[in-house]
Design an enzyme around this catalytic site. Structure first.
Site, PDB file in Angstrom:
ATOM      1  N   SER A   1       0.838  -1.214   0.000  1.00 42.37           N
ATOM      2  CA  SER A   1       0.000   0.000   0.000  1.00 42.37           C
ATOM      3  C   SER A   1       0.868   1.258   0.000  1.00 42.37           C
ATOM      4  CB  SER A   1      -0.894   0.017   1.242  1.00 42.37           C
ATOM      5  OG  SER A   1      -1.819  -1.036   1.192  1.00 42.37           O
TER       6      SER A   1
ATOM      7  N   ARG B   1       1.514   4.241  -3.031  1.00 48.18           N
ATOM      8  CA  ARG B   1       1.257   5.653  -2.730  1.00 48.18           C
ATOM      9  C   ARG B   1       2.518   6.494  -2.909  1.00 48.18           C
ATOM     10  NH1 ARG B   1      -2.460   2.480  -0.442  1.00 48.18           N
ATOM     11  NH2 ARG B   1      -4.470   3.289   0.303  1.00 48.18           N
TER      12      ARG B   1
ATOM     13  N   ARG C   1     -13.716  -6.764 -11.031  1.00 47.92           N
ATOM     14  CA  ARG C   1     -13.911  -6.250  -9.664  1.00 47.92           C
ATOM     15  C   ARG C   1     -14.761  -4.971  -9.676  1.00 47.92           C
ATOM     16  NH1 ARG C   1      -8.294  -6.439  -6.609  1.00 47.92           N
ATOM     17  NH2 ARG C   1      -9.667  -5.949  -4.848  1.00 47.92           N
TER      18      ARG C   1
ATOM     19  N   SER D   1     -13.331   1.064   3.120  1.00 47.68           N
ATOM     20  CA  SER D   1     -12.353   0.748   2.073  1.00 47.68           C
ATOM     21  C   SER D   1     -11.368   1.889   1.915  1.00 47.68           C
ATOM     22  CB  SER D   1     -13.076   0.514   0.739  1.00 47.68           C
ATOM     23  OG  SER D   1     -12.159   0.659  -0.327  1.00 47.68           O
TER      24      SER D   1
ATOM     25  N   ASP E   1      -6.789  -8.553   4.318  1.00 47.63           N
ATOM     26  CA  ASP E   1      -5.956  -9.318   3.389  1.00 47.63           C
ATOM     27  C   ASP E   1      -5.356 -10.573   4.047  1.00 47.63           C
ATOM     28  OD1 ASP E   1      -6.486  -7.440   1.443  1.00 47.63           O
ATOM     29  OD2 ASP E   1      -4.630  -6.329   1.767  1.00 47.63           O
TER      30      ASP E   1
ATOM     31  N   LYS F   1     -12.261  -9.351  -3.592  1.00 47.65           N
ATOM     32  CA  LYS F   1     -10.799  -9.230  -3.675  1.00 47.65           C
ATOM     33  C   LYS F   1     -10.330  -9.866  -4.992  1.00 47.65           C
ATOM     34  CE  LYS F   1     -10.439  -6.961   0.069  1.00 47.65           C
ATOM     35  NZ  LYS F   1     -10.114  -5.541  -0.034  1.00 47.65           N
TER      36      LYS F   1
ATOM     37  N   ARG G   1     -12.655 -14.599  -1.942  1.00 50.49           N
ATOM     38  CA  ARG G   1     -11.804 -15.343  -0.986  1.00 50.49           C
ATOM     39  C   ARG G   1     -12.609 -16.147   0.027  1.00 50.49           C
ATOM     40  NH1 ARG G   1      -7.066 -10.797  -0.404  1.00 50.49           N
ATOM     41  NH2 ARG G   1      -6.038 -11.303  -2.366  1.00 50.49           N
TER      42      ARG G   1
ATOM     43  N   ARG H   1      -2.580 -14.216  -2.492  1.00 52.02           N
ATOM     44  CA  ARG H   1      -2.732 -14.491  -1.050  1.00 52.02           C
ATOM     45  C   ARG H   1      -3.228 -15.923  -0.812  1.00 52.02           C
ATOM     46  NH1 ARG H   1      -0.635 -10.221   0.868  1.00 52.02           N
ATOM     47  NH2 ARG H   1      -1.140  -8.180   0.048  1.00 52.02           N
TER      48      ARG H   1
HETATM   49  C1  S3P Z   1      -5.581  -1.444  -0.019  1.00 51.44           C
HETATM   50  C2  S3P Z   1      -6.794  -1.479   0.602  1.00 51.44           C
HETATM   51  C3  S3P Z   1      -7.562  -2.725   0.810  1.00 51.44           C
HETATM   52  C4  S3P Z   1      -6.685  -3.960   0.655  1.00 51.44           C
HETATM   53  C5  S3P Z   1      -5.811  -3.882  -0.560  1.00 51.44           C
HETATM   54  C6  S3P Z   1      -4.900  -2.668  -0.492  1.00 51.44           C
HETATM   55  C7  S3P Z   1      -4.918  -0.138  -0.204  1.00 51.44           C
HETATM   56  O1  S3P Z   1      -8.606  -2.788  -0.151  1.00 51.44           O
HETATM   57  O2  S3P Z   1      -7.496  -5.117   0.600  1.00 51.44           O
HETATM   58  O3  S3P Z   1      -5.008  -5.038  -0.649  1.00 51.44           O
HETATM   59  O4  S3P Z   1      -3.699  -0.097  -0.471  1.00 51.44           O
HETATM   60  O5  S3P Z   1      -5.602   0.888  -0.061  1.00 51.44           O
HETATM   61  P1  S3P Z   1     -10.034  -2.078   0.087  1.00 51.44           P
HETATM   62  O6  S3P Z   1      -9.822  -0.633   0.172  1.00 51.44           O
HETATM   63  O7  S3P Z   1     -10.854  -2.468  -1.106  1.00 51.44           O
HETATM   64  O8  S3P Z   1     -10.564  -2.657   1.363  1.00 51.44           O
END
Ligand code: S3P
EC number: 2.5.1.19
Length: 437
Positions: free
Chosen positions: A20, A24, A119, A171, A324, A351, A355, A397
């Site tokens: 993540s 970013r 998705r 989210s 996750d 996801k 899952r 995963r």
């Molecule tokens: C993430 C947020 C999560 C996570 C994903 C990474 C992110 O998803 O499951 O692997 O980097 O913001 P969601 O925002 O859909 O919950």
């Protein structure tokens, strides 16, 4: 990929950079003025998709083995790509970049692999649309390919309105998409979510010079707000180790008899560290050492020793902090005495795979007593777990969680399409092998 049970796991492992935060760093670095230097960046396929997208929009990104340099061009420095942006398997790339692209004076198309293109994207199309963004699903099914600014007259700047968006789901991708569009909006943009999701966007954008405020309310819901800003400024970022990757080694050390692993430099941001609380509730022996901070994010080394685990209930506000890690938690539950209930986790269905389905299918293939539910699963653990044929369905995963199950099971396991671990952890199997006795 064939995996055999091992006798013990011993040694030290330093997991790759947080996925993540790596995404970013590239995105915010591209939008900043000056150079952003990123150390311990995750060279997984997902983050490489983000790099590819920003390179295609004219950002010079130098990728050397020990650091990445992003030569940002400021909030208005991106240029029109010559073809569609390939987002690969990455939901984070797609949803966050959509917030940025909505405010650019050019049209773009985002498209990825079969999983990504199935998705749900309505969750970002709705709030971005409310802000005035021009964002369409090419096939009209609420999924990518997404067409952004396809109706905008050439050279015109989209004008985005500030909104207060109440998201139904917790989210970070939805929250971040709206906050990034809010950087370019005409006032204060707010996002309220039912439970606080990972807060890397808020922490990092403030580090880059934006004005983001956050508030957790007494009912557990949370609001993040952002003001438009003139400029972001390049930063030095040391990416902490990914707790989602560490989760596999934590579980491996707990499950394989006589093991002891030191997992170094793991990001322990409370919005991500739910797995550690669940491990504790299951009776795990985990010691935190060298607690520290990297670029504003808490980190620690984790010393993990084999433990006798017992079942637990995983539900409510903790779910977004470990979403996750649920495939791995479900595997731990299979080896634990008693019943584990996982609920409030319907997000698992959207996801990289569904899952709930892929985790329960894998557990059943290994002889585990498991019942899928609408928003989770019930695992009755403590019976012998045997090796089996696991279809990863190309979900990194699932491949990693069942590779760990295989180490502690009786007999051999075959993980189909195990190479999909490249999405988040290219050296996973090499590391695992080097720790196995
Ligand atoms: C993430 C947020 C999560 C996570 C994903 C990474 C992110 O998803 O499951 O692997 O980097 O913001 P969601 O925002 O859909 O919950």
């Amino acid at each position: 990929m064939q995996i055999q049970p091992v006798k013990q796991l011993r040694g030290e492992v330093s997991v790759p950079g947080d996925k993540s935060i790596s995404h970013r760093s590239i995105m915010f670095g591209a939008l900043a003025k000056g150079t952003t230097e990123i150390t311990h960046f995750l060279h997984g396929a997902d983050c490489l998709s983000t790099i590819g997208c920003f390179r295609a929009m004219g950002i010079n990104i130098e990728d050397t083995p020990d650091r990445i340099l992003v030569h940002g061009k400021g909030l208005h420095g991106l240029s029109e790509p010559s073809s569609f942006l390939d987002v690969g398997n990455s939901g984070t790339t797609t949803r966050l970049i959509s917030g940025i692209l909505s405010s650019q004076p050019f049209a773009t198309t985002l498209s990825g692999d079969a999983s990504l293109n199935s998705r749900p994207m309505k969750r970002i199309m709705e709030p971005l649309g409310m802000m005035g963004a021009d964002i369409l699903s090419q096939n009209g099914n609420g999924c990518a390919p997404l067409l952004i600014n396809s109706l905008l007259p050439t050279g015109q700047n989209p004008s985005l309105h500030a909104i207060h968006y109440h998201s139904k789901v917790a989210s970070a991708q939805v929250k971040s998409s709206v906050l990034l569009a809010g950087l370019y909006a005409d006032g204060l943009t707010l996002v309220t979510e039912p439970v606080l999701s990972r807060n890397h966007t808020e922490l990092m954008l403030n580090g880059f010079g934006a004005n983001v405020q956050t508030e957790v309310h007494s009912d557990g819901s949370a609001t993040a707000s952002i003001l438009p800003c003139e400029e972001l400024y390049g930063q030095k970022i040391l990416v902490p180790g990914d707790i989602s990757s560490a989760a596999y080694f934590i579980a491996a050390a707990l499950l394989v008899p006589g093991s002891e692993l030191l997992i170094k430099n793991v990001g322990t941001n409370p919005t991500r560290a739910g797995i550690l609380e669940v491990c504790r509730a299951m009776g795990a022996d985990i010691t935190y050492l060298n607690e520290n901070r990297d670029s504003g994010e808490p980190t620690a080394d984790l010393l993990v020793r084999t433990s006798t685990l017992h079942g637990t209930t995983v539900e409510g506000a903790i779910i977004p902090t470990l979403i996750d890690e649920i495939p791995m938690i479900a595997v731990m539950a299979a080896f634990a005495e008693g019943t584990t209930i996982i609920r409030d986790a319907a997000e698992l269905k959207v996801k990289e795979t569904d899952r709930i389905k892929t985790t329960t299918e894998g557990l059943l293939a290994m002889g585990v007593d498991v019942t899928p539910t609408d928003d989770g699963m019930i695992i009755r653990g403590g019976n012998p777990v045997h090796g089996g044929q696991i279809n990863s369905y190309l979900d990194h995963r699932i491949a990693m969680a069942f590779s760990i199950a295989a180490l502690a099971a009786e007999g051999n396991t075959e993980i189909q399409d195990g190479q999909c671990v490249d999405v988040s952890y290219p050296s996973f199997f090499t590391e695992l092998h080097s720790l196995s006795l």
